[in-house]
Design a protein around this motif. Structure first.
Motif, short mmCIF file in Angstrom:
data_model
loop_
_atom_site.label_atom_id
_atom_site.label_comp_id
_atom_site.label_asym_id
_atom_site.label_seq_id
_atom_site.Cartn_x
_atom_site.Cartn_y
_atom_site.Cartn_z
N SER A 146 86.64 -13.70 154.52
CA SER A 146 86.19 -12.46 153.88
C SER A 146 85.87 -11.44 154.95
O SER A 146 85.29 -11.75 155.98
N LEU A 147 86.28 -10.22 154.70
CA LEU A 147 85.99 -9.14 155.67
C LEU A 147 84.81 -8.29 155.21
O LEU A 147 84.57 -7.22 155.77
N GLY A 148 84.09 -8.75 154.19
CA GLY A 148 82.94 -7.98 153.73
C GLY A 148 83.37 -6.63 153.21
O GLY A 148 84.34 -6.53 152.47
N HIS A 149 82.71 -5.58 153.66
CA HIS A 149 83.00 -4.25 153.11
C HIS A 149 84.39 -3.76 153.51
O HIS A 149 84.92 -2.85 152.90
N VAL B 282 105.36 -8.27 165.12
CA VAL B 282 104.76 -6.93 165.05
C VAL B 282 104.21 -6.70 163.64
O VAL B 282 104.94 -6.79 162.66
N LEU B 283 102.89 -6.40 163.56
CA LEU B 283 102.27 -6.15 162.25
C LEU B 283 102.13 -4.65 161.97
O LEU B 283 102.04 -4.24 160.82
N PHE B 284 102.04 -3.89 163.05
CA PHE B 284 101.93 -2.43 162.87
C PHE B 284 102.67 -1.73 163.99
O PHE B 284 102.50 -2.08 165.16
N ASP B 285 103.49 -0.76 163.64
CA ASP B 285 104.27 0.00 164.61
C ASP B 285 104.06 1.48 164.30
O ASP B 285 104.48 1.98 163.26
N ARG B 286 103.41 2.16 165.24
CA ARG B 286 103.10 3.58 165.03
C ARG B 286 104.34 4.41 164.73
O ARG B 286 104.32 5.32 163.90
N LYS B 287 105.42 4.09 165.43
CA LYS B 287 106.65 4.87 165.26
C LYS B 287 107.19 4.74 163.83
O LYS B 287 107.60 5.70 163.21
N LYS B 288 107.15 3.51 163.35
CA LYS B 288 107.65 3.23 162.00
C LYS B 288 106.75 3.87 160.94
O LYS B 288 107.24 4.41 159.94
N GLU B 289 105.44 3.78 161.17
CA GLU B 289 104.48 4.25 160.15
C GLU B 289 104.21 5.75 160.27
O GLU B 289 103.71 6.36 159.32
N GLY B 290 104.47 6.32 161.44
CA GLY B 290 104.19 7.73 161.63
C GLY B 290 102.72 8.06 161.80
O GLY B 290 102.30 9.22 161.66
N ARG B 291 101.91 7.03 162.11
CA ARG B 291 100.46 7.22 162.26
C ARG B 291 99.88 5.99 162.95
O ARG B 291 100.56 4.97 163.09
N PHE B 292 98.63 6.13 163.35
CA PHE B 292 97.91 4.96 163.85
C PHE B 292 97.30 4.20 162.66
O PHE B 292 97.06 4.79 161.60
N PRO B 293 97.03 2.92 162.86
CA PRO B 293 96.40 2.17 161.75
C PRO B 293 94.93 2.53 161.62
O PRO B 293 94.27 2.86 162.60
N GLU B 294 94.41 2.47 160.41
CA GLU B 294 92.96 2.49 160.22
C GLU B 294 92.42 1.10 160.53
O GLU B 294 93.10 0.10 160.32
N ILE B 295 91.18 1.06 160.96
CA ILE B 295 90.60 -0.23 161.36
C ILE B 295 90.52 -1.21 160.18
O ILE B 295 90.86 -2.39 160.31
N LYS B 296 90.12 -0.72 159.03
CA LYS B 296 90.02 -1.59 157.85
C LYS B 296 91.37 -2.24 157.53
O LYS B 296 91.48 -3.45 157.31
N GLU B 297 92.38 -1.39 157.52
CA GLU B 297 93.75 -1.82 157.25
C GLU B 297 94.22 -2.83 158.31
O GLU B 297 94.82 -3.87 158.00
N LEU B 298 93.90 -2.53 159.54
CA LEU B 298 94.32 -3.41 160.64
C LEU B 298 93.67 -4.78 160.52
O LEU B 298 94.33 -5.82 160.67
N LYS B 299 92.39 -4.79 160.19
CA LYS B 299 91.69 -6.07 160.04
C LYS B 299 92.27 -6.88 158.89
O LYS B 299 92.37 -8.10 158.96
N GLN B 300 92.65 -6.19 157.83
CA GLN B 300 93.26 -6.91 156.70
C GLN B 300 94.61 -7.51 157.11
O GLN B 300 94.89 -8.68 156.79
N LEU B 301 95.41 -6.75 157.84
CA LEU B 301 96.71 -7.25 158.29
C LEU B 301 96.54 -8.49 159.18
O LEU B 301 97.25 -9.48 159.04
N ILE B 302 95.58 -8.40 160.11
CA ILE B 302 95.35 -9.50 161.05
C ILE B 302 94.78 -10.71 160.29
O ILE B 302 95.22 -11.84 160.49
#
Lengths: 92, 92
Positions: B85-88, B56-76
């Motif tokens: 490179s993810l560009g911008h 599990v890389l992101f858990d809404r319950k633990k974080e108290g929010r949904f991931p942002e797409i930029k953040e999610l792409k970096q995690l993945i």
């Protein structure tokens, strides 16, 4: 373990959104009947297949067309929950 | 075998479209890096997790929010292809 549906699509053909649309139709109809839907970008040009576990139920190349949603739901239903009524998607 | 990303979402919470949107973002960015993305309706209320294989890389319950797409792409990216490179999406 509930069955997994896989939609294998050719990303170069621009079929990702079509695959994602079909995934959402199936997830809405079969929420409690399946483990989930896997969207799988194919390495094979022109590929568009829909499988339940490892059994291919629809192959675009073989059929010469994409499946209609009603037809697709009937194919999946017959595999994952044959007793399930599809409401208006069951009428011919 | 390339890694599979799983998005487990609470269907009763109305999160299917959000999960499908994120799946498409990931499939667009990581087409050649992953086997695919599985959309998995959860039986657990309020669940929204994103995993690579079984981690599990992101858990809404633990974080108290949904991931942002930029953040999610970096995690993945850090898991599936750290050199990519993810560009911008890499700029903070």
């Amino acid at each position: 373990m509930k069955p997994t549906i896989t939609i294998e699509y050719c990303p170069k053909c621009g079929w990702m959104m079509r695959a994602a649309y079909m995934a959402q139709e199936l997830l809405t109809t079969f929420t409690d009947d399946i483990y989930g839907v896997t969207l799988h970008p194919s390495e094979i040009n022109g590929r568009y297949t829909i499988s339940v576990n490892d059994e291919v139920l629809f192959d675009r190349k073989k059929e010469g067309r994409f499946p209609e949603i009603k037809e697709l739901k009937q194919l999946i239903r017959d595999k994952v929950n044959p007793e399930k009524s599809l409401g208006h998607s069951d009428k011919k």
